[in-house]
Design an enzyme around this catalytic site. Structure first.
Site, PDB file in Angstrom:
ATOM      1  N   ASN A   1       0.744  -1.061  -0.062  1.00  0.00           N
ATOM      2  CA  ASN A   1       0.171  -0.156  -0.104  1.00  0.00           C
ATOM      3  C   ASN A   1       0.888   1.278   0.184  1.00  0.00           C
ATOM      4  OD1 ASN A   1      -2.208   1.623   0.250  1.00  0.00           O
ATOM      5  ND2 ASN A   1      -3.358  -0.004   1.442  1.00  0.00           N
ATOM      6  N   CYS A   2       0.061   2.262  -0.178  1.00  0.00           N
ATOM      7  CA  CYS A   2       1.003   3.716  -0.505  1.00  0.00           C
ATOM      8  C   CYS A   2       1.604   3.986   1.012  1.00  0.00           C
ATOM      9  CB  CYS A   2      -0.114   4.793  -0.127  1.00  0.00           C
ATOM     10  SG  CYS A   2       0.530   6.523  -0.251  1.00  0.00           S
ATOM     11  N   PRO A   3       3.136   4.639   0.862  1.00  0.00           N
ATOM     12  CA  PRO A   3       3.707   4.692  -0.474  1.00  0.00           C
ATOM     13  C   PRO A   3       4.507   3.814  -0.906  1.00  0.00           C
ATOM     14  CG  PRO A   3       4.912   5.590   1.657  1.00  0.00           C
ATOM     15  CD  PRO A   3       3.989   4.706   1.925  1.00  0.00           C
ATOM     16  N   LEU A   4       4.375   2.414  -0.398  1.00  0.00           N
ATOM     17  CA  LEU A   4       5.683   1.728  -0.562  1.00  0.00           C
ATOM     18  C   LEU A   4       5.984   1.214  -2.105  1.00  0.00           C
ATOM     19  CD1 LEU A   4       5.162  -1.215   2.326  1.00  0.00           C
ATOM     20  CD2 LEU A   4       6.819   0.175   1.764  1.00  0.00           C
TER      21      LEU A   4
ATOM     22  N   ASP B   1      -2.272  -1.793  -5.840  1.00  0.00           N
ATOM     23  CA  ASP B   1      -2.698  -0.592  -5.210  1.00  0.00           C
ATOM     24  C   ASP B   1      -3.389   0.424  -6.123  1.00  0.00           C
ATOM     25  OD1 ASP B   1      -3.441   1.746  -3.848  1.00  0.00           O
ATOM     26  OD2 ASP B   1      -1.438   2.409  -3.596  1.00  0.00           O
TER      27      ASP B   1
END
Lengths: 171, 78
Positions: free
Chosen positions: B16-19, B43
């Site tokens: 998920n953000c920001p990965l 995502d």
């Protein structure tokens, strides 16, 4: 993409609960990944976010808007928002620890990075992490409690960077 | 589907953000200019985020596609 100087992001991280630890680390690491120059000033309750041993917790009692959701069970069960009376959230010992554990599990399940991972990404991407010297003195922190890759400084050190920044946020 | 053959691939499924953006940056860094990185993510936010990443960093988003809940991006290293 222009060849001018890189954009700059200046953040102040002033809150130390687990939920409020996310915005500065997410924004700082992402901005650095976008080739921006980033500095984060950790002051007051934000300072412990630089400790080697991160103890940030959520505190549902002081945040009535926080949804209490379970990270396990059927979808309907997970989507249900558990009403937790203040009498419970304030009086049951270890309630914050319980809520913190639930939130960490929910985050992990949804593929959200841990604070430790985001902080490591910040270090890898050369984000300048400034520990507020005054807060250290007031709350009795010592340099060896923090991770290695930080600078010590005060308001002037942060403002010098922020003066030439394109985005400044107080979190 | 794309005809581009990537030099490297990165699996960001489940992240998920920001990965996805952070991992993409990390993967592109050691690559050579002109090489292509293929990123697969789940995502939905990565569609907007990867485009923004490309515009800000100058690593060109040469192709993208989606299907079966997956989003595929091809970046050419600046």
């Amino acid at each position: 993409m222009s060849e001018e100087r890189p954009k700059r992001l200046a953040l102040i991280a002033s809150k130390g609960t687990l939920d409020w630890a996310y915005p500065p680390f997410i924004l700082a690491s992402t901005a650095a990944a976008l080739d921006m120059e980033v500095a984060v000033f950790f002051t007051f309750y934000g300072l412990p976010l630089l400790c080697k041993d991160l103890k940030a917790k959520v505190s549902p009692h002081s945040n009535p808007a926080m949804p209490m959701k379970m990270p396990f069970g059927s979808e309907g069960f997970q989507n249900f928002e558990w009403p937790i009376p203040n009498a419970i959230s304030s009086n049951i010992p270890g309630f914050d620890t319980f809520a913190t554990s639930m939130m960490k599990k929910s985050f992990a399940k949804k593929g959200v990075a841990t604070i430790e991972e985001l902080r490591e990404a910040c270090v890898d991407l050369d984000v300048t992490l400034i520990a507020c010297q005054m807060t250290m003195d007031v709350f009795g922190f010592t340099r060896d409690q923090f991770i290695d890759d930080i600078d010590l400084g005060g308001a002037a050190a942060f403002l010098e960077f922020a003066a030439d920044s394109d985005i400044s946020l107080f979190i | 589907m794309s005809q581009i053959s990537p030099d490297q691939e990165l699996d960001c499924r489940g992240m998920n953000c920001p990965l996805p953006v952070l991992k993409t940056k990390k993967a592109l860094n050691p690559m050579e200019g002109g090489q292509v990185l293929k990123v697969t993510a789940t995502d939905p936010g990565s569609v907007a985020d990867m485009a923004a990443f490309s515009r800000r960093t100058g690593n060109e988003l040469v192709d993208q596609s989606q299907g079966d809940g997956e989003f595929v991006f091809f970046f050419r290293r600046k």
